[in-house]
Design a protein around this motif. Sequence first.
Motif, mmCIF file in Angstrom:
data_model
loop_
_atom_site.group_PDB
_atom_site.id
_atom_site.type_symbol
_atom_site.label_atom_id
_atom_site.label_comp_id
_atom_site.label_asym_id
_atom_site.label_seq_id
_atom_site.Cartn_x
_atom_site.Cartn_y
_atom_site.Cartn_z
ATOM 1 N N LEU A 138 65.496 36.070 49.897
ATOM 2 C CA LEU A 138 64.531 34.979 50.010
ATOM 3 C C LEU A 138 63.100 35.501 49.895
ATOM 4 O O LEU A 138 62.246 34.865 49.275
ATOM 5 N N ASP A 139 62.846 36.668 50.498
ATOM 6 C CA ASP A 139 61.518 37.259 50.383
ATOM 7 C C ASP A 139 61.204 37.606 48.933
ATOM 8 O O ASP A 139 60.099 37.369 48.450
ATOM 9 N N ASP A 140 62.202 38.185 48.235
ATOM 10 C CA ASP A 140 62.012 38.505 46.817
ATOM 11 C C ASP A 140 61.769 37.231 46.005
ATOM 12 O O ASP A 140 60.887 37.191 45.133
ATOM 13 N N LEU A 141 62.547 36.199 46.284
ATOM 14 C CA LEU A 141 62.400 34.932 45.575
ATOM 15 C C LEU A 141 61.034 34.318 45.859
ATOM 16 O O LEU A 141 60.362 33.820 44.953
ATOM 17 N N LYS A 142 60.609 34.374 47.117
ATOM 18 C CA LYS A 142 59.299 33.843 47.480
ATOM 19 C C LYS A 142 58.195 34.612 46.767
ATOM 20 O O LYS A 142 57.238 34.020 46.262
ATOM 21 N N LYS A 143 58.344 35.923 46.684
ATOM 22 C CA LYS A 143 57.352 36.750 46.007
ATOM 23 C C LYS A 143 57.293 36.400 44.520
ATOM 24 O O LYS A 143 56.209 36.278 43.944
ATOM 25 N N GLN A 144 58.459 36.199 43.897
ATOM 26 C CA GLN A 144 58.495 35.835 42.483
ATOM 27 C C GLN A 144 57.847 34.471 42.255
ATOM 28 O O GLN A 144 57.115 34.279 41.282
ATOM 29 N N ILE A 145 58.098 33.529 43.152
ATOM 30 C CA ILE A 145 57.513 32.195 43.010
ATOM 31 C C ILE A 145 55.995 32.275 43.149
ATOM 32 O O ILE A 145 55.262 31.639 42.397
ATOM 33 N N GLU A 146 55.527 33.059 44.112
ATOM 34 C CA GLU A 146 54.081 33.206 44.288
ATOM 35 C C GLU A 146 53.444 33.864 43.070
ATOM 36 O O GLU A 146 52.363 33.465 42.631
ATOM 37 N N GLU A 147 54.109 34.875 42.487
ATOM 38 C CA GLU A 147 53.586 35.520 41.284
ATOM 39 C C GLU A 147 53.538 34.536 40.127
ATOM 40 O O GLU A 147 52.556 34.488 39.383
ATOM 41 N N THR A 148 54.598 33.739 39.983
ATOM 42 C CA THR A 148 54.640 32.747 38.910
ATOM 43 C C THR A 148 53.555 31.701 39.111
ATOM 44 O O THR A 148 52.864 31.320 38.165
ATOM 45 N N ASN A 149 53.394 31.261 40.344
ATOM 46 C CA ASN A 149 52.364 30.271 40.650
ATOM 47 C C ASN A 149 50.978 30.822 40.355
ATOM 48 O O ASN A 149 50.143 30.128 39.768
ATOM 49 N N SER A 150 50.726 32.060 40.735
ATOM 50 C CA SER A 150 49.402 32.641 40.475
ATOM 51 C C SER A 150 49.178 32.817 38.971
ATOM 52 O O SER A 150 48.074 32.610 38.482
ATOM 53 N N ALA A 151 50.237 33.175 38.232
ATOM 54 C CA ALA A 151 50.110 33.309 36.777
ATOM 55 C C ALA A 151 49.824 31.955 36.140
ATOM 56 O O ALA A 151 48.997 31.839 35.235
ATOM 57 N N ILE A 152 50.476 30.908 36.636
ATOM 58 C CA ILE A 152 50.242 29.564 36.107
ATOM 59 C C ILE A 152 48.821 29.129 36.398
ATOM 60 O O ILE A 152 48.131 28.589 35.534
ATOM 61 N N MET A 153 48.377 29.365 37.616
ATOM 62 C CA MET A 153 47.022 28.963 37.981
ATOM 63 C C MET A 153 45.991 29.761 37.192
ATOM 64 O O MET A 153 44.965 29.220 36.789
ATOM 65 N N ALA A 154 46.246 31.043 36.936
ATOM 66 C CA ALA A 154 45.317 31.845 36.144
ATOM 67 C C ALA A 154 45.267 31.316 34.718
ATOM 68 O O ALA A 154 44.199 31.207 34.122
ATOM 69 N N GLY A 155 46.422 30.955 34.169
ATOM 70 C CA GLY A 155 46.465 30.379 32.824
ATOM 71 C C GLY A 155 45.811 29.023 32.782
ATOM 72 O O GLY A 155 45.149 28.654 31.814
ATOM 73 N N ALA A 156 45.950 28.247 33.825
ATOM 74 C CA ALA A 156 45.344 26.917 33.875
ATOM 75 C C ALA A 156 43.833 27.031 33.956
ATOM 76 O O ALA A 156 43.117 26.208 33.397
ATOM 77 N N ASN A 157 43.352 28.039 34.633
ATOM 78 C CA ASN A 157 41.911 28.213 34.736
ATOM 79 C C ASN A 157 41.315 28.649 33.395
ATOM 80 O O ASN A 157 40.168 28.375 33.111
ATOM 81 N N LEU A 158 42.114 29.349 32.578
ATOM 82 C CA LEU A 158 41.611 29.817 31.293
ATOM 83 C C LEU A 158 41.553 28.705 30.262
ATOM 84 O O LEU A 158 40.589 28.557 29.540
ATOM 85 N N ASN A 159 42.611 27.904 30.167
ATOM 86 C CA ASN A 159 42.636 26.897 29.116
ATOM 87 C C ASN A 159 42.779 25.476 29.625
ATOM 88 O O ASN A 159 42.824 24.545 28.846
ATOM 89 N N GLY A 160 42.884 25.260 30.906
ATOM 90 C CA GLY A 160 42.932 23.921 31.469
ATOM 91 C C GLY A 160 44.219 23.174 31.198
ATOM 92 O O GLY A 160 44.266 21.965 31.353
ATOM 93 N N ALA A 161 45.265 23.834 30.776
ATOM 94 C CA ALA A 161 46.492 23.145 30.387
ATOM 95 C C ALA A 161 47.237 22.558 31.576
ATOM 96 O O ALA A 161 47.919 21.567 31.414
#
Length: 137
Positions: free
Chosen positions: A59-82
Amino acid sequence: MFDLDPGKLLVIGIVALIAIPSKDLPRVLRTLGQATGRMRRMANEFQDQFMAAMREAELDDLKKQIEETNSAIMAGANLNGAFDPMAEARKQIVSAIEDGDKKPPPERALEEPQSGVSTEGQPATDAAPQDAQKADK
């Protein structure tokens, strides 16, 4: 657990009959059964705790992966607003307002419709009485 097959158990039983007096044998067997039960319970507890720790680690690994994915999505959203629907809606509203300010207001036709057809493609209402008057003459 100790890999005891029936042959080994029989040999242990015969040695126990020889080494342990017959009057003490029931007490020894009962104590042995209780010890075996305690060992099984301890082994089951250990296995349950181990499995719980594994689930928690997963669960900790899964939570870490979700947080990484979320941060990557938010970083991408900040770059192009998608991924920011509010920003997209804001852009559309602003562009619609700006386009509305640049376009002149639509002019209405002040002329009378010609040949009985209005500008919208529907028959004119005052053309019918004129046709009726011509038919009467």
